[in-house]
Design a protein around this motif. Structure first.
Motif, PDB file in Angstrom:
ATOM      1  N   ASP A 174      12.992  13.733 -12.663  1.00 50.47           N
ATOM      2  CA  ASP A 174      14.205  13.062 -12.203  1.00 50.47           C
ATOM      3  C   ASP A 174      13.991  12.333 -10.870  1.00 50.47           C
ATOM      4  O   ASP A 174      14.809  12.398  -9.957  1.00 50.47           O
ATOM      5  N   VAL A 175      12.854  11.684 -10.742  1.00 48.53           N
ATOM      6  CA  VAL A 175      12.575  10.825  -9.586  1.00 48.53           C
ATOM      7  C   VAL A 175      11.911   9.544 -10.099  1.00 48.53           C
ATOM      8  O   VAL A 175      11.489   9.476 -11.260  1.00 48.53           O
ATOM      9  N   LYS A 176      11.809   8.563  -9.233  1.00 51.58           N
ATOM     10  CA  LYS A 176      11.099   7.335  -9.600  1.00 51.58           C
ATOM     11  C   LYS A 176       9.603   7.613  -9.667  1.00 51.58           C
ATOM     12  O   LYS A 176       9.044   8.271  -8.780  1.00 51.58           O
ATOM     13  N   ILE A 177       8.951   7.108 -10.713  1.00 53.73           N
ATOM     14  CA  ILE A 177       7.508   7.300 -10.899  1.00 53.73           C
ATOM     15  C   ILE A 177       6.798   5.967 -10.670  1.00 53.73           C
ATOM     16  O   ILE A 177       7.126   4.956 -11.314  1.00 53.73           O
ATOM     17  N   ILE A 178       5.841   5.958  -9.755  1.00 50.83           N
ATOM     18  CA  ILE A 178       5.067   4.754  -9.426  1.00 50.83           C
ATOM     19  C   ILE A 178       3.590   5.101  -9.523  1.00 50.83           C
ATOM     20  O   ILE A 178       3.175   6.193  -9.116  1.00 50.83           O
ATOM     21  N   ASP A 179       2.778   4.196 -10.069  1.00 50.86           N
ATOM     22  CA  ASP A 179       1.331   4.429 -10.054  1.00 50.86           C
ATOM     23  C   ASP A 179       0.662   3.482  -9.063  1.00 50.86           C
ATOM     24  O   ASP A 179       1.316   2.632  -8.453  1.00 50.86           O
ATOM     25  N   ARG A 180      -0.636   3.660  -8.884  1.00 48.62           N
ATOM     26  CA  ARG A 180      -1.383   2.884  -7.880  1.00 48.62           C
ATOM     27  C   ARG A 180      -1.252   1.386  -8.108  1.00 48.62           C
ATOM     28  O   ARG A 180      -1.065   0.610  -7.162  1.00 48.62           O
ATOM     29  N   THR A 181      -1.323   0.971  -9.385  1.00 47.60           N
ATOM     30  CA  THR A 181      -1.225  -0.456  -9.694  1.00 47.60           C
ATOM     31  C   THR A 181       0.112  -1.031  -9.259  1.00 47.60           C
ATOM     32  O   THR A 181       0.176  -2.087  -8.617  1.00 47.60           O
ATOM     33  N   GLN A 182       1.206  -0.345  -9.613  1.00 48.09           N
ATOM     34  CA  GLN A 182       2.527  -0.816  -9.219  1.00 48.09           C
ATOM     35  C   GLN A 182       2.657  -0.899  -7.702  1.00 48.09           C
ATOM     36  O   GLN A 182       3.273  -1.830  -7.166  1.00 48.09           O
ATOM     37  N   LEU A 183       2.081   0.071  -7.018  1.00 46.23           N
ATOM     38  CA  LEU A 183       2.161   0.099  -5.555  1.00 46.23           C
ATOM     39  C   LEU A 183       1.449  -1.104  -4.948  1.00 46.23           C
ATOM     40  O   LEU A 183       1.977  -1.773  -4.052  1.00 46.23           O
ATOM     41  N   ILE A 184       0.250  -1.403  -5.444  1.00 49.06           N
ATOM     42  CA  ILE A 184      -0.496  -2.563  -4.941  1.00 49.06           C
ATOM     43  C   ILE A 184       0.249  -3.853  -5.250  1.00 49.06           C
ATOM     44  O   ILE A 184       0.363  -4.751  -4.406  1.00 49.06           O
ATOM     45  N   LEU A 185       0.793  -3.958  -6.467  1.00 52.83           N
ATOM     46  CA  LEU A 185       1.552  -5.148  -6.846  1.00 52.83           C
ATOM     47  C   LEU A 185       2.773  -5.317  -5.952  1.00 52.83           C
ATOM     48  O   LEU A 185       3.143  -6.434  -5.582  1.00 52.83           O
ATOM     49  N   ASP A 186       3.408  -4.208  -5.592  1.00 56.29           N
ATOM     50  CA  ASP A 186       4.576  -4.271  -4.722  1.00 56.29           C
ATOM     51  C   ASP A 186       4.206  -4.793  -3.334  1.00 56.29           C
ATOM     52  O   ASP A 186       4.920  -5.615  -2.755  1.00 56.29           O
ATOM     53  N   ILE A 187       3.080  -4.316  -2.805  1.00 53.50           N
ATOM     54  CA  ILE A 187       2.622  -4.797  -1.495  1.00 53.50           C
ATOM     55  C   ILE A 187       2.323  -6.284  -1.555  1.00 53.50           C
ATOM     56  O   ILE A 187       2.685  -7.054  -0.661  1.00 53.50           O
ATOM     57  N   PHE A 188       1.673  -6.696  -2.646  1.00 57.30           N
ATOM     58  CA  PHE A 188       1.369  -8.114  -2.805  1.00 57.30           C
ATOM     59  C   PHE A 188       2.653  -8.935  -2.883  1.00 57.30           C
ATOM     60  O   PHE A 188       2.723 -10.057  -2.376  1.00 57.30           O
ATOM     61  N   ALA A 189       3.690  -8.384  -3.543  1.00 53.86           N
ATOM     62  CA  ALA A 189       4.966  -9.092  -3.636  1.00 53.86           C
ATOM     63  C   ALA A 189       5.586  -9.270  -2.259  1.00 53.86           C
ATOM     64  O   ALA A 189       6.209 -10.296  -1.971  1.00 53.86           O
ATOM     65  N   GLN A 190       5.405  -8.291  -1.375  1.00 49.12           N
ATOM     66  CA  GLN A 190       5.920  -8.409  -0.011  1.00 49.12           C
ATOM     67  C   GLN A 190       5.143  -9.446   0.792  1.00 49.12           C
ATOM     68  O   GLN A 190       5.711 -10.153   1.629  1.00 49.12           O
ATOM     69  N   ARG A 191       3.836  -9.530   0.544  1.00 45.96           N
ATOM     70  CA  ARG A 191       2.971 -10.375   1.369  1.00 45.96           C
ATOM     71  C   ARG A 191       2.942 -11.839   0.928  1.00 45.96           C
ATOM     72  O   ARG A 191       2.654 -12.718   1.730  1.00 45.96           O
ATOM     73  N   ALA A 192       3.185 -12.091  -0.368  1.00 42.44           N
ATOM     74  CA  ALA A 192       3.052 -13.461  -0.884  1.00 42.44           C
ATOM     75  C   ALA A 192       4.078 -14.382  -0.228  1.00 42.44           C
ATOM     76  O   ALA A 192       5.273 -14.075  -0.232  1.00 42.44           O
ATOM     77  N   LYS A 193       3.616 -15.482   0.309  1.00 46.41           N
ATOM     78  CA  LYS A 193       4.505 -16.437   0.975  1.00 46.41           C
ATOM     79  C   LYS A 193       4.448 -17.828   0.318  1.00 46.41           C
ATOM     80  O   LYS A 193       5.449 -18.515   0.233  1.00 46.41           O
ATOM     81  N   THR A 194       3.273 -18.238  -0.121  1.00 44.60           N
ATOM     82  CA  THR A 194       3.145 -19.563  -0.716  1.00 44.60           C
ATOM     83  C   THR A 194       3.562 -19.534  -2.179  1.00 44.60           C
ATOM     84  O   THR A 194       3.655 -18.474  -2.804  1.00 44.60           O
ATOM     85  N   ARG A 195       3.820 -20.708  -2.731  1.00 44.81           N
ATOM     86  CA  ARG A 195       4.208 -20.812  -4.144  1.00 44.81           C
ATOM     87  C   ARG A 195       3.126 -20.217  -5.031  1.00 44.81           C
ATOM     88  O   ARG A 195       3.421 -19.491  -5.995  1.00 44.81           O
ATOM     89  N   GLU A 196       1.865 -20.501  -4.695  1.00 45.82           N
ATOM     90  CA  GLU A 196       0.758 -19.993  -5.500  1.00 45.82           C
ATOM     91  C   GLU A 196       0.719 -18.471  -5.489  1.00 45.82           C
ATOM     92  O   GLU A 196       0.593 -17.830  -6.538  1.00 45.82           O
ATOM     93  N   GLY A 197       0.859 -17.879  -4.308  1.00 48.20           N
ATOM     94  CA  GLY A 197       0.821 -16.423  -4.210  1.00 48.20           C
ATOM     95  C   GLY A 197       1.965 -15.769  -4.958  1.00 48.20           C
ATOM     96  O   GLY A 197       1.791 -14.752  -5.642  1.00 48.20           O
ATOM     97  N   ILE A 198       3.161 -16.354  -4.852  1.00 47.63           N
ATOM     98  CA  ILE A 198       4.338 -15.802  -5.540  1.00 47.63           C
ATOM     99  C   ILE A 198       4.158 -15.865  -7.046  1.00 47.63           C
ATOM    100  O   ILE A 198       4.471 -14.912  -7.771  1.00 47.63           O
ATOM    101  N   ILE A 199       3.629 -16.981  -7.547  1.00 50.96           N
ATOM    102  CA  ILE A 199       3.378 -17.122  -8.993  1.00 50.96           C
ATOM    103  C   ILE A 199       2.381 -16.070  -9.458  1.00 50.96           C
ATOM    104  O   ILE A 199       2.569 -15.406 -10.479  1.00 50.96           O
ATOM    105  N   GLN A 200       1.311 -15.903  -8.697  1.00 44.95           N
ATOM    106  CA  GLN A 200       0.256 -14.971  -9.093  1.00 44.95           C
ATOM    107  C   GLN A 200       0.758 -13.531  -9.120  1.00 44.95           C
ATOM    108  O   GLN A 200       0.421 -12.760 -10.025  1.00 44.95           O
ATOM    109  N   VAL A 201       1.574 -13.160  -8.122  1.00 51.57           N
ATOM    110  CA  VAL A 201       2.101 -11.800  -8.080  1.00 51.57           C
ATOM    111  C   VAL A 201       3.034 -11.552  -9.260  1.00 51.57           C
ATOM    112  O   VAL A 201       2.939 -10.526  -9.941  1.00 51.57           O
ATOM    113  N   GLU A 202       3.927 -12.491  -9.523  1.00 51.75           N
ATOM    114  CA  GLU A 202       4.860 -12.301 -10.639  1.00 51.75           C
ATOM    115  C   GLU A 202       4.120 -12.225 -11.966  1.00 51.75           C
ATOM    116  O   GLU A 202       4.447 -11.404 -12.831  1.00 51.75           O
ATOM    117  N   LEU A 203       3.099 -13.059 -12.120  1.00 49.91           N
ATOM    118  CA  LEU A 203       2.306 -13.033 -13.349  1.00 49.91           C
ATOM    119  C   LEU A 203       1.624 -11.675 -13.522  1.00 49.91           C
ATOM    120  O   LEU A 203       1.615 -11.105 -14.623  1.00 49.91           O
TER     121      LEU A 203
END
Length: 440
Positions: A107-136
């Motif tokens: 009964d808690v949120k479950i996150i794995d290493r991949t999701q965690l790294i992707l989340d950090i990348f989502a925070q860091r991406a600033k350019t259009r290219e970076g945002i596209i790559q993270v979402e993909l």
């Protein structure tokens, strides 16, 4: 009467970190269990998570239902309740079914290493290219796990695991996600096309390309800023910068090269992320010289170097000429500094010492500048003469009739690039004059 305002507060993620160690996982060349868990703590803190406790299990095989054993899952449940944690973060990648089962039980949120790294990348991406790559990368990760997603789909409170494409991503079905992935790939192809055009333009102008690569937090961005006065974000945290930055670097001879900072590597970098960021990492593939920046003060330096070497092999960039820069030597003891050696050329440096930066510039110049060549160019070919000055170091020149003779120090790679522009002139001169001067 003032209107009533309602503020929606996002609950601070408070997590227990879990690592499973199996014989198969331990056989991985670049895997060190204790270091991997310590790195997961750093990743979690970088993502804004409060780390309350860690839990490790040694097991012969991964449990297909719970990932960890049922007994360890019950122990984890007790630990989560004791610390009033609302998140469990696993150091390895989980299947959708495992996420669903663990969420229902814990009964808690479950996150794995991949999701965690992707989340950090989502925070860091600033350019259009970076945002596209993270979402993909996020959508590519989510798609095969849709059937197994449990409360993650209904936990719309924000926080880790839900940034980037946002909540709407989690509410779409497979068809919509596939459509979005196709759309993002088309956008990324367009970005790659523009990047390729820029690279080709740099090649035609004879500008050398030097790429900074290395493990995350090795000091690449600091080095770029110190050497080129680039306005880049520098912080002592993992993935402090994400989007690639290119700046002009002037060498001692006055010749300019393009210095590019690439995204930092990390062990167990998600495959979807490597694929999505291939356009960014291609800067390393296309470089004339790679500067491998290493954190010389890290206890895990050999493992980090192996991770970078493996990623470069995956990108087929390992054949490119490399110089290893052991950074942060100011944090090392004299004994530690003496241990900083490797095959090939290397320097022991601190990115904050100007004399070390000068040594790097001199070494780059010595590696990029090659042998002395003689070129005979018709005097009226000003564009070709200008190209010689850009791609090499002109040591001497003299007039010989209607031609100009140039003594130029030029790198072998650049010497080959000159071929398509000078071959016609050289052949014509050789036929008419029978000169012994070296031509491209």
């Amino acid at each position: 009467m003032k209107p009533t305002t309602h503020t929606i507060s996002i609950e601070q993620p408070r997590a227990v970190l879990v690592s499973l160690i199996t014989p198969q996982i331990k056989r991985q060349e670049t895997y060190a269990p204790d270091y991997s868990l310590a790195e997961l703590v750093s990743l979690a803190e970088t993502a804004g998570v409060e780390v309350l406790a860690t839990l490790t299990q040694n097991k012969e095989n991964i449990d297909s239902k719970w990932f960890v054993g049922k007994g360890k899952a019950e122990e984890l449940k007790q630990l989560l309740e004791e610390h009033d944690a609302n998140t469990a973060i696993f150091d390895q990648e989980l299947s959708g079914a495992q996420v669903r089962n663990l969420e229902q039980f814990l009964d808690v949120k479950i996150i794995d290493r991949t999701q965690l790294i992707l989340d950090i990348f989502a925070q860091r991406a600033k350019t259009r290219e970076g945002i596209i790559q993270v979402e993909l990368a996020q959508l590519s990760y989510l798609l095969p796990r849709l059937a197994g997603q449990g409360k993650n789909l209904s936990r719309l409170g924000g926080g880790i695991g839900t940034r980037g494409p946002g909540e709407t991503k989690l509410e779409t079905d497979r068809r919509h996600i596939r459509d979005r992935i196709s759309e993002l790939k088309q956008q990324l192809q367009e970005v790659m096309r523009h990047r390729t055009l820029h690279r080709e333009r740099r090649k035609k102008t004879g500008v050398f390309q030097v790429a900074l690569v290395g493990y995350t937090n090795a000091g690449k961005s600091t080095l770029l800023r110190q050497m080129t006065q680039a306005d880049v974000y520098v912080e002592n945290q993992l993935f402090a910068t994400l989007d690639p930055t290119s700046r002009t670097l002037e060498l001692p001879s006055g010749k300019d090269v393009v210095l590019t900072d690439t995204v930092g590597f990390i062990q167990n970098l998600p495959h979807d992320l490597v694929a999505a960021f291939r356009a960014t990492l291609e800067e390393a593939c296309e470089a004339d010289l790679i500067l491998h920046v290493v954190d010389g003060s890290s206890d895990m330096m050999p493992t980090q170097m192996k991770v970078v070497s493996q990623v470069l092999r995956d990108l087929e960039a390992h054949q490119t000429e490399q110089i290893t820069l052991f950074n942060k030597v100011d944090l090392c003891t004299p004994e530690q500094r003496e241990m900083l050696t490797t095959e090939g050329e290397f320097l022991r440096i601190s990115a904050y010492r100007e004399e070390d930066l000068d040594r790097i510039r001199e070494l780059i110049e010595s590696r990029l500048m090659g042998d002395c060549k003689t070129f005979r160019i018709p005097a009226e070919k000003g564009d070709v003469i200008s190209l010689l000055y850009r791609v090499g170091e002109v040591l001497e020149n003299e007039v010989d009739g209607n031609d100009m003779l140039f003594q130029v120090r030029v790198n072998n790679k650049e010497y080959d690039k000159l071929g398509y522009m000078l071959a016609a002139y050289a052949s014509e001169q050789a036929l008419h004059k029978g000169e012994n001067s070296e031509h491209v």
